[in-house]
Design a protein around this motif. Structure first.
Motif, PDB file in Angstrom:
ATOM      1  N   SER A  13       0.835  -1.196   0.000  1.00  0.00           N
ATOM      2  CA  SER A  13       0.000   0.000   0.000  1.00  0.00           C
ATOM      3  C   SER A  13       0.873   1.250   0.000  1.00  0.00           C
ATOM      4  O   SER A  13       0.617   2.200  -0.737  1.00  0.00           O
ATOM      5  CB  SER A  13      -0.911  -0.019   1.231  1.00  0.00           C
ATOM      6  N   THR A  14       1.926   1.230   0.810  1.00  0.00           N
ATOM      7  CA  THR A  14       2.842   2.362   0.873  1.00  0.00           C
ATOM      8  C   THR A  14       3.552   2.552  -0.463  1.00  0.00           C
ATOM      9  O   THR A  14       3.662   3.669  -0.959  1.00  0.00           O
ATOM     10  CB  THR A  14       3.885   2.134   1.991  1.00  0.00           C
ATOM     11  N   THR A  61       2.094   6.517  -6.985  1.00  0.00           N
ATOM     12  CA  THR A  61       1.074   7.484  -7.384  1.00  0.00           C
ATOM     13  C   THR A  61       1.607   8.905  -7.220  1.00  0.00           C
ATOM     14  O   THR A  61       1.437   9.754  -8.102  1.00  0.00           O
ATOM     15  CB  THR A  61      -0.205   7.301  -6.546  1.00  0.00           C
ATOM     16  N   LYS A  62       2.265   9.163  -6.104  1.00  0.00           N
ATOM     17  CA  LYS A  62       2.830  10.493  -5.841  1.00  0.00           C
ATOM     18  C   LYS A  62       3.894  10.833  -6.893  1.00  0.00           C
ATOM     19  O   LYS A  62       3.938  11.958  -7.400  1.00  0.00           O
ATOM     20  CB  LYS A  62       3.430  10.516  -4.429  1.00  0.00           C
ATOM     21  N   GLY A  86       2.469   1.659  -3.384  1.00  0.00           N
ATOM     22  CA  GLY A  86       1.473   2.186  -4.325  1.00  0.00           C
ATOM     23  C   GLY A  86       1.272   3.676  -4.152  1.00  0.00           C
ATOM     24  O   GLY A  86       1.190   4.421  -5.143  1.00  0.00           O
ATOM     25  N   SER A  87       1.225   4.128  -2.912  1.00  0.00           N
ATOM     26  CA  SER A  87       1.072   5.566  -2.656  1.00  0.00           C
ATOM     27  C   SER A  87       2.278   6.344  -3.165  1.00  0.00           C
ATOM     28  O   SER A  87       2.138   7.422  -3.747  1.00  0.00           O
ATOM     29  CB  SER A  87       0.907   5.821  -1.147  1.00  0.00           C
TER      30      SER A  87
END
Length: 177
Positions: A109-110, A116-117, A112-113
């Motif tokens: 999840s981290t 995205t950033k 992926g974030s």
């Protein structure tokens, strides 16, 4: 008599000691031992027959109860699995794997974030903005009278639609039916 204090040779003991022991027995003692040997062999044979009869009876009872080998195997596997899952080692391993899975999920999840950033950063970068403007200029020159000012996603969608329209127009009437 038959009960001698001499020990019976253990497996691996010298064979000469065994032969020497037989030579020290009298004819009468040897006859007694042979009779006893025959009697023990007969008892073993009888016990084997009784065991075979009991196993046959057991199989018949199981057949009447509708139990077959597959069901027994399934029950044994189920019981073995229950035994394994109730062990402390299994519970600890299961708990550890569960925690590892949760940590991995959080890590993904981290990641992926972060990705995205990074994409947002790239899209907002001056280089990307310059590229987007060049595509818009090219689009306005090729596309004609359409107003400029659309974003890069609009350009891609419009190019995809134009490509799909050209493919459909090239098909013959027989291909469309």
């Amino acid at each position: 008599g038959l009960l001698r204090s001499d020990s019976i040779p253990e497996v691996g003991e010298d064979a000469a000691a065994t032969v020497g022991m037989a030579e020290t027995l009298s004819e009468e003692e040897q006859d007694e031992l042979r009779k006893e040997l025959a009697k023990v062999e007969e008892e073993i044979q009888t016990l084997s027959q009784v065991l075979a009869a009991k196993e046959k009876h057991l199989a018949e009872i199981k057949r009447k109860l509708g139990m077959n080998s597959l069901q027994e195997l399934r029950q044994n596997i189920t019981k073995s699995w229950q035994d394994v899952t109730s062990t402390t080692a299994y519970k600890k391993t299961s708990e550890t794997l569960s925690q590892a899975g949760q940590k991995a999920s959080a890590a993904f999840s981290t990641v992926g974030s972060v990705i995205t950033k990074k994409f947002e950063d790239v899209r907002n970068s001056p280089t990307f903005k310059s590229f987007e403007e060049k595509v818009e200029n090219f689009k306005s020159k090729v596309g004609g009278s359409k107003p400029t000012g659309g974003d890069f996603g609009d350009v891609l969608n419009s190019a995809a639609n134009a490509s799909a329209t050209e493919t459909i127009a090239e098909q013959t009437p027989e291909e469309t039916h």
